[in-house]
Design a protein around this motif. Structure first.
Motif, PDB file in Angstrom:
ATOM      1  N   GLY A   1       0.792  -1.214   0.000  1.00 33.90           N
ATOM      2  CA  GLY A   1       0.000   0.000   0.000  1.00 33.90           C
ATOM      3  C   GLY A   1       0.828   1.271   0.000  1.00 33.90           C
ATOM      4  O   GLY A   1       0.276   2.352  -0.124  1.00 33.90           O
ATOM      5  N   GLN A   2       2.149   1.172   0.110  1.00 35.51           N
ATOM      6  CA  GLN A   2       3.010   2.354   0.106  1.00 35.51           C
ATOM      7  C   GLN A   2       3.625   2.559  -1.272  1.00 35.51           C
ATOM      8  O   GLN A   2       3.777   1.627  -2.052  1.00 35.51           O
ATOM      9  N   VAL A   3       4.014   3.811  -1.543  1.00 33.87           N
ATOM     10  CA  VAL A   3       4.652   4.161  -2.808  1.00 33.87           C
ATOM     11  C   VAL A   3       6.158   4.049  -2.651  1.00 33.87           C
ATOM     12  O   VAL A   3       6.725   4.487  -1.653  1.00 33.87           O
ATOM     13  N   GLY A   4       6.811   3.449  -3.648  1.00 33.13           N
ATOM     14  CA  GLY A   4       8.262   3.322  -3.616  1.00 33.13           C
ATOM     15  C   GLY A   4       8.817   3.126  -5.007  1.00 33.13           C
ATOM     16  O   GLY A   4       8.083   3.004  -5.985  1.00 33.13           O
TER      17      GLY A   4
ATOM     18  N   PHE B   1       1.398  -3.886  -3.991  1.00 37.72           N
ATOM     19  CA  PHE B   1       0.242  -4.587  -3.440  1.00 37.72           C
ATOM     20  C   PHE B   1       0.441  -6.093  -3.507  1.00 37.72           C
ATOM     21  O   PHE B   1       1.225  -6.602  -4.290  1.00 37.72           O
ATOM     22  N   ASP B   2      -0.264  -6.783  -2.657  1.00 35.20           N
ATOM     23  CA  ASP B   2      -0.179  -8.234  -2.544  1.00 35.20           C
ATOM     24  C   ASP B   2      -1.085  -8.869  -3.589  1.00 35.20           C
ATOM     25  O   ASP B   2      -2.268  -8.551  -3.675  1.00 35.20           O
TER      26      ASP B   2
ATOM     27  N   ASN C   1      -0.496   2.166 -10.193  1.00 41.65           N
ATOM     28  CA  ASN C   1      -0.263   3.612 -10.266  1.00 41.65           C
ATOM     29  C   ASN C   1       1.201   3.924 -10.576  1.00 41.65           C
ATOM     30  O   ASN C   1       1.839   4.747  -9.921  1.00 41.65           O
ATOM     31  N   VAL C   2       1.722   3.287 -11.603  1.00 43.94           N
ATOM     32  CA  VAL C   2       3.124   3.477 -11.989  1.00 43.94           C
ATOM     33  C   VAL C   2       3.296   4.850 -12.627  1.00 43.94           C
ATOM     34  O   VAL C   2       2.487   5.294 -13.434  1.00 43.94           O
ATOM     35  N   GLY C   3       4.372   5.534 -12.220  1.00 43.50           N
ATOM     36  CA  GLY C   3       4.681   6.852 -12.760  1.00 43.50           C
ATOM     37  C   GLY C   3       6.154   7.145 -12.622  1.00 43.50           C
ATOM     38  O   GLY C   3       6.910   6.352 -12.056  1.00 43.50           O
ATOM     39  N   PRO C   4       6.608   8.280 -13.139  1.00 45.16           N
ATOM     40  CA  PRO C   4       8.022   8.625 -13.033  1.00 45.16           C
ATOM     41  C   PRO C   4       8.442   8.818 -11.581  1.00 45.16           C
ATOM     42  O   PRO C   4       7.659   9.275 -10.749  1.00 45.16           O
ATOM     43  N   LEU C   5       9.674   8.452 -11.286  1.00 49.06           N
ATOM     44  CA  LEU C   5      10.226   8.574  -9.937  1.00 49.06           C
ATOM     45  C   LEU C   5      10.571  10.030  -9.669  1.00 49.06           C
ATOM     46  O   LEU C   5      11.288  10.660 -10.445  1.00 49.06           O
TER      47      LEU C   5
END
Length: 60
Positions: free
Chosen positions: A4-7, A32-33, A45-49
């Motif tokens: 659930g966290q963004v990394g 996510f699991d 929710n993939v996006g640029p770092l």
């Protein structure tokens, strides 16, 4: 990262003639699991770092 966290996205490439472990991608996503259906974690929710506000992008 906990679920659930963004990394930053980290992948491992495994082919017949190539093994590249723990490659850090230039993307961030929510972890996510996937449960018992898949043997790995999922991303959404993939996006640029975003590391810094003034970091140039698309320069190699």
């Amino acid at each position: 990262m906990e679920y659930g966290q963004v990394g930053q996205v980290k992948v491992t490439i495994l082919q017949d003639d190539l093994f590249l472990p723990n490659i850090l991608e230039r993307d961030q996503a929510v972890r996510f699991d996937t449960g018992d259906r898949w043997p790995s974690d999922g991303v959404a929710n993939v996006g640029p770092l975003y590391v810094a506000q003034n970091t140039p992008e698309d320069i190699y």
